[in-house]
Scaffold this active site. Structure first.
Site, PDB file in Angstrom:
ATOM      1  N   GLU A  21      25.864  54.692  67.614  1.00 47.97           N
ATOM      2  CA  GLU A  21      26.072  53.287  67.251  1.00 47.97           C
ATOM      3  C   GLU A  21      26.864  52.536  68.324  1.00 47.97           C
ATOM      4  O   GLU A  21      26.784  51.313  68.410  1.00 47.97           O
ATOM      5  CB  GLU A  21      26.803  53.182  65.916  1.00 47.97           C
ATOM      6  N   TYR A  53      27.387  23.070  61.233  1.00 48.90           N
ATOM      7  CA  TYR A  53      26.761  24.376  60.971  1.00 48.90           C
ATOM      8  C   TYR A  53      26.409  25.102  62.262  1.00 48.90           C
ATOM      9  O   TYR A  53      26.623  26.311  62.374  1.00 48.90           O
ATOM     10  CB  TYR A  53      25.472  24.229  60.154  1.00 48.90           C
ATOM     11  N   GLU A  73      34.077  46.131  58.038  1.00 49.92           N
ATOM     12  CA  GLU A  73      35.238  45.524  57.396  1.00 49.92           C
ATOM     13  C   GLU A  73      36.169  44.891  58.436  1.00 49.92           C
ATOM     14  O   GLU A  73      36.707  43.799  58.228  1.00 49.92           O
ATOM     15  CB  GLU A  73      36.004  46.564  56.568  1.00 49.92           C
ATOM     16  N   LYS A  98      24.295  45.579  56.741  1.00 48.69           N
ATOM     17  CA  LYS A  98      24.002  46.477  57.863  1.00 48.69           C
ATOM     18  C   LYS A  98      22.754  47.280  57.494  1.00 48.69           C
ATOM     19  O   LYS A  98      22.845  48.343  56.870  1.00 48.69           O
ATOM     20  CB  LYS A  98      25.212  47.382  58.128  1.00 48.69           C
TER      21      LYS A  98
END
Length: 119
Positions: A21, A53, A73, A98
């Site tokens: 990863e 935005y 997190e 994810k």
């Protein structure tokens, strides 16, 4: 209180606890919300009195792409802090999905903080 939402913001990031990863990007899908007061924008019809935005999406995308967190997190905390520091919102939230974490399911976290809860 009024709410600005940006849904399904897709970003390619390096994130995760496994070696693979940290070697390649993978997709995250973000939903963002910012609680604010639209009264000035109601009266003026001017973007300077509203939350932009495109600007929010650009800053969140840049932050995600430049980060190298292991946990979504930790990325969420960084996003929340940036939004509260950069935009006039009383509370902000983020949902991060994810897709490649636990096939065939979707790993999802959701966090929300106000100005009084900044770490």
């Amino acid at each position: 209180m009024d709410k600005v939402s940006i849904d399904n913001l897709s970003v390619e990031v390096i994130i995760g606890v496994y070696d693979w990863e940290q070697q390649q990007t993978q997709p995250l899908i973000l939903d963002l919300w910012l609680l604010t007061d639209f009264s000035a924008a109601f009266a003026s019809d001017d973007l300077d009195d509203a939350l932009n935005y495109a600007d929010i999406a650009e800053h969140v995308t840049d932050l995600c792409q430049q980060s190298r967190f292991q946990l979504i997190e930790a990325l969420a905390d960084s996003i929340l802090q940036m939004l509260l520091n950069r935009y006039p919102a009383s509370r902000v939230g983020v949902r991060i999905r994810k897709p490649k974490a636990i096939a065939p399911a979707m790993a999802v976290i959701e966090c929300e903080r106000g100005r009084d809860e900044l770490s």
